[in-house]
Design a protein around this motif. Structure first.
Motif, mmCIF file in Angstrom:
data_model
loop_
_atom_site.group_PDB
_atom_site.id
_atom_site.type_symbol
_atom_site.label_atom_id
_atom_site.label_comp_id
_atom_site.label_asym_id
_atom_site.label_seq_id
_atom_site.Cartn_x
_atom_site.Cartn_y
_atom_site.Cartn_z
ATOM 1 N N MET A 1 0.850 -1.189 0.000
ATOM 2 C CA MET A 1 0.000 0.000 0.000
ATOM 3 C C MET A 1 0.884 1.237 0.000
ATOM 4 S SD MET A 1 -2.982 0.984 2.615
ATOM 5 C CE MET A 1 -2.777 2.573 3.335
ATOM 6 N N GLU A 2 0.538 2.142 -0.812
ATOM 7 C CA GLU A 2 1.294 3.386 -0.933
ATOM 8 C C GLU A 2 0.683 4.430 -0.003
ATOM 9 O OE1 GLU A 2 4.157 5.869 -1.985
ATOM 10 O OE2 GLU A 2 4.009 3.899 -2.911
ATOM 11 N N LYS A 3 1.434 4.908 0.978
ATOM 12 C CA LYS A 3 0.910 5.885 1.938
ATOM 13 C C LYS A 3 0.558 7.210 1.285
ATOM 14 C CE LYS A 3 2.919 3.837 5.947
ATOM 15 N NZ LYS A 3 3.016 4.041 7.354
ATOM 16 N N LYS A 4 1.181 7.518 0.151
ATOM 17 C CA LYS A 4 0.886 8.768 -0.544
ATOM 18 C C LYS A 4 -0.501 8.767 -1.159
ATOM 19 C CE LYS A 4 5.706 9.703 -1.593
ATOM 20 N NZ LYS A 4 6.705 9.810 -2.649
ATOM 21 N N ASN A 5 -1.139 7.590 -1.279
ATOM 22 C CA ASN A 5 -2.494 7.510 -1.825
ATOM 23 C C ASN A 5 -3.511 8.152 -0.884
ATOM 24 O OD1 ASN A 5 -1.701 6.194 -4.145
ATOM 25 N ND2 ASN A 5 -2.104 4.176 -3.333
ATOM 26 N N ARG A 6 -3.182 8.202 0.397
ATOM 27 C CA ARG A 6 -4.107 8.792 1.365
ATOM 28 C C ARG A 6 -3.804 10.286 1.446
ATOM 29 N NH1 ARG A 6 -6.899 5.636 6.070
ATOM 30 N NH2 ARG A 6 -8.086 7.338 6.939
ATOM 31 N N VAL A 7 -4.577 11.063 0.705
ATOM 32 C CA VAL A 7 -4.350 12.501 0.584
ATOM 33 C C VAL A 7 -4.497 13.189 1.935
ATOM 34 C CG1 VAL A 7 -5.142 14.617 -0.528
ATOM 35 C CG2 VAL A 7 -5.120 12.466 -1.793
ATOM 36 N N ASP A 8 -5.574 12.892 2.631
ATOM 37 C CA ASP A 8 -5.777 13.371 3.999
ATOM 38 C C ASP A 8 -6.530 12.271 4.740
ATOM 39 O OD1 ASP A 8 -8.504 13.613 3.345
ATOM 40 O OD2 ASP A 8 -8.319 15.739 2.907
ATOM 41 N N ALA A 10 -9.557 11.701 5.295
ATOM 42 C CA ALA A 10 -10.835 11.257 4.744
ATOM 43 C C ALA A 10 -10.806 10.889 3.267
ATOM 44 C CB ALA A 10 -11.889 12.337 4.961
ATOM 45 N N LEU A 11 -9.707 11.122 2.566
ATOM 46 C CA LEU A 11 -9.710 10.938 1.118
ATOM 47 C C LEU A 11 -8.597 10.008 0.658
ATOM 48 C CD1 LEU A 11 -11.006 11.808 -1.565
ATOM 49 C CD2 LEU A 11 -9.351 13.685 -1.629
ATOM 50 N N PHE A 12 -8.977 9.033 -0.154
ATOM 51 C CA PHE A 12 -8.045 8.097 -0.770
ATOM 52 C C PHE A 12 -8.056 8.341 -2.264
ATOM 53 C CE2 PHE A 12 -7.325 4.207 -3.138
ATOM 54 C CZ PHE A 12 -6.158 3.721 -2.582
ATOM 55 N N VAL A 13 -6.893 8.558 -2.858
ATOM 56 C CA VAL A 13 -6.764 8.718 -4.308
ATOM 57 C C VAL A 13 -5.635 7.798 -4.765
ATOM 58 C CG1 VAL A 13 -6.294 10.281 -6.207
ATOM 59 C CG2 VAL A 13 -7.506 11.124 -4.194
ATOM 60 N N CYS A 14 -5.959 6.775 -5.554
ATOM 61 C CA CYS A 14 -4.955 5.841 -6.039
ATOM 62 C C CYS A 14 -4.090 6.526 -7.085
ATOM 63 C CB CYS A 14 -5.610 4.604 -6.638
ATOM 64 S SG CYS A 14 -4.394 3.408 -7.243
ATOM 65 N N ARG A 15 -2.810 6.548 -6.851
ATOM 66 C CA ARG A 15 -1.893 7.204 -7.784
ATOM 67 C C ARG A 15 -1.637 6.340 -9.015
ATOM 68 N NH1 ARG A 15 0.306 11.770 -5.558
ATOM 69 N NH2 ARG A 15 0.048 11.943 -3.326
ATOM 70 N N ARG A 16 -1.991 5.056 -8.942
ATOM 71 C CA ARG A 16 -1.784 4.164 -10.085
ATOM 72 C C ARG A 16 -2.969 4.212 -11.048
ATOM 73 N NH1 ARG A 16 -0.349 -1.784 -8.669
ATOM 74 N NH2 ARG A 16 1.525 -0.743 -7.984
ATOM 75 N N CYS A 17 -4.202 4.044 -10.524
ATOM 76 C CA CYS A 17 -5.357 3.949 -11.427
ATOM 77 C C CYS A 17 -6.308 5.143 -11.349
ATOM 78 C CB CYS A 17 -6.126 2.666 -11.159
ATOM 79 S SG CYS A 17 -6.958 2.633 -9.561
ATOM 80 N N GLY A 18 -6.138 6.030 -10.355
ATOM 81 C CA GLY A 18 -6.955 7.230 -10.273
ATOM 82 C C GLY A 18 -8.253 7.090 -9.510
ATOM 83 N N VAL A 19 -8.500 5.974 -8.865
ATOM 84 C CA VAL A 19 -9.726 5.781 -8.092
ATOM 85 C C VAL A 19 -9.743 6.767 -6.930
ATOM 86 C CG1 VAL A 19 -10.924 4.197 -6.524
ATOM 87 C CG2 VAL A 19 -10.035 3.371 -8.690
ATOM 88 N N VAL A 20 -10.889 7.404 -6.720
ATOM 89 C CA VAL A 20 -11.071 8.334 -5.606
ATOM 90 C C VAL A 20 -12.175 7.760 -4.728
ATOM 91 C CG1 VAL A 20 -11.742 10.667 -4.952
ATOM 92 C CG2 VAL A 20 -10.415 10.295 -7.042
ATOM 93 N N ALA A 21 -11.901 7.661 -3.412
ATOM 94 C CA ALA A 21 -12.882 7.084 -2.499
ATOM 95 C C ALA A 21 -12.686 7.644 -1.107
ATOM 96 C CB ALA A 21 -12.748 5.565 -2.465
#
Length: 51
Positions: A1-8, A10-21
């Protein structure tokens, strides 16, 4: 898991595929998938049962 994917918190943004959740919803989904993998691996065990 890439810690940079967790923007803050409350927000998860996958840096590989662009999924926002929502981060917690995404985490619960991942935990559920991992649990299913472990559950199915146990069901498919080839170890003979002890009498």
């Amino acid at each position: 898991m890439e810690k940079k994917n967790r923007v803050d918190q409350a927000l998860f943004v996958c840096r590989r595929c662009g999924v926002v959740a929502h981060a917690d919803r995404n985490a619960s989904h991942v935990i559920g998938q991992r649990g299913e993998i472990v559950w199915n691996a146990g069901r498919e065990s080839r170890v003979p049962a002890t009498p």
